[in-house]
Design an enzyme around this catalytic site. Structure first.
Site, mmCIF file in Angstrom:
data_model
loop_
_atom_site.group_PDB
_atom_site.id
_atom_site.type_symbol
_atom_site.label_atom_id
_atom_site.label_comp_id
_atom_site.label_asym_id
_atom_site.label_seq_id
_atom_site.Cartn_x
_atom_site.Cartn_y
_atom_site.Cartn_z
ATOM 1 N N GLU A 178 0.817 -1.215 0.000
ATOM 2 C CA GLU A 178 0.000 0.000 0.000
ATOM 3 C C GLU A 178 0.851 1.267 0.000
ATOM 4 O O GLU A 178 0.363 2.352 0.327
ATOM 5 C CB GLU A 178 -0.933 0.011 1.220
ATOM 6 N N HIS B 150 -2.728 2.662 8.514
ATOM 7 C CA HIS B 150 -3.783 1.882 7.846
ATOM 8 C C HIS B 150 -3.946 0.565 8.583
ATOM 9 O O HIS B 150 -2.964 -0.101 8.926
ATOM 10 C CB HIS B 150 -3.390 1.620 6.389
ATOM 11 N N HIS C 235 -7.003 -2.906 9.428
ATOM 12 C CA HIS C 235 -8.240 -3.601 9.107
ATOM 13 C C HIS C 235 -9.036 -3.834 10.387
ATOM 14 O O HIS C 235 -9.430 -4.963 10.689
ATOM 15 C CB HIS C 235 -7.939 -4.935 8.419
ATOM 16 N N HIS D 77 -12.488 -3.038 2.718
ATOM 17 C CA HIS D 77 -11.056 -3.068 3.021
ATOM 18 C C HIS D 77 -10.779 -2.756 4.494
ATOM 19 O O HIS D 77 -10.576 -3.661 5.280
ATOM 20 C CB HIS D 77 -10.339 -2.083 2.090
#
Length: 217
Positions: free
Chosen positions: A73, A92, A94, A155
């Site tokens: 990413e 980032h 999840h 995502h």
């Protein structure tokens, strides 16, 4: 901050977000501004094995150096830090409830005044795009316009900060808000605060230099 200290802080942030259940495995990633370069976590390396020297350095053109390849990413990390001079750190992950909302491509609207900590009247969900692509980066940048956090369709979430500590704290707040919203929706769609009220909330937060205070510990 010295580069070595920043690298150590990045490793610590990655381990912390897994320790507190904000992320699972190696799915999340972190980046930070370091002078005119960007430091980003490497791909496919368990956080408990990661060392400061494993962090990848990237220049303004996206060229990288180091023993490892950057996170898949890296594009949105590079593009966010290149386009947002108000931001020095990108996280980032999840996280479960934020990802669940993202699977339905739902924004987190102003059902609760704390949504304002992300910089606006809602936390947008970017449309789905394949991981690691320029399309995902473009989608994230758009969802982050005027915001410090967003969801990524099917995502996860992205949180921004002037420091890694702030980015991690905001990611925790986004996950908390997503969990609250999911629970509230079980009793029916909750009412939302008006744009005028959210404007007052944001103005008061700015006057108080209000930041995310939920502890990552």
């Amino acid at each position: 901050m010295e580069e070595l200290e920043l690298r150590r802080e990045m490793v610590a942030a990655c381990r912390r977000m897994n320790d507190i259940g904000l992320n699972q495995g190696t799915s999340g990633n972190v980046s930070a501004r370091c002078g005119d370069r960007i430091l980003v976590t490497p791909t496919s390396l368990p956080y408990d094995e990661m060392q400061p020297e494993d962090i990848v350095a990237m220049d303004a053109d996206g060229h990288f150096e180091g023993q490892r390849k950057p996170s898949s990413e890296w594009r949105f990390h590079h593009d966010i830090l290149s386009n947002r001079r108000d931001v020095n750190a990108v996280l980032h992950c999840h996280s479960t409830h934020a990802a669940a909302m993202a699977c339905h491509q739902l924004d987190i609207n102003s059902f609760h005044y704390m949504v304002a900590v992300a910089g606006g009247t809602n936390i947008r969900c970017a449309p789905y795009a394949t991981f690691g692509t320029q399309a995902l980066s473009d989608s994230a940048l758009k969802a982050l316009e005027g915001r410090k956090a967003c969801l990524l369709g099917q995502h996860g979430q992205i949180a921004l900060g002037s420091t890694l500590k702030q980015a991690l704290a905001l990611a925790i707040e986004v996950e908390t808000l997503a969990k609250m919203y999911i629970i509230a929706r079980q009793m029916g769609e909750p009412p939302v605060l008006s744009e005028e009220e959210m404007g007052r909330v944001m103005n008061q937060m700015n006057q108080m230099h209000y930041g995310v205070t939920r502890s990552p510990s």
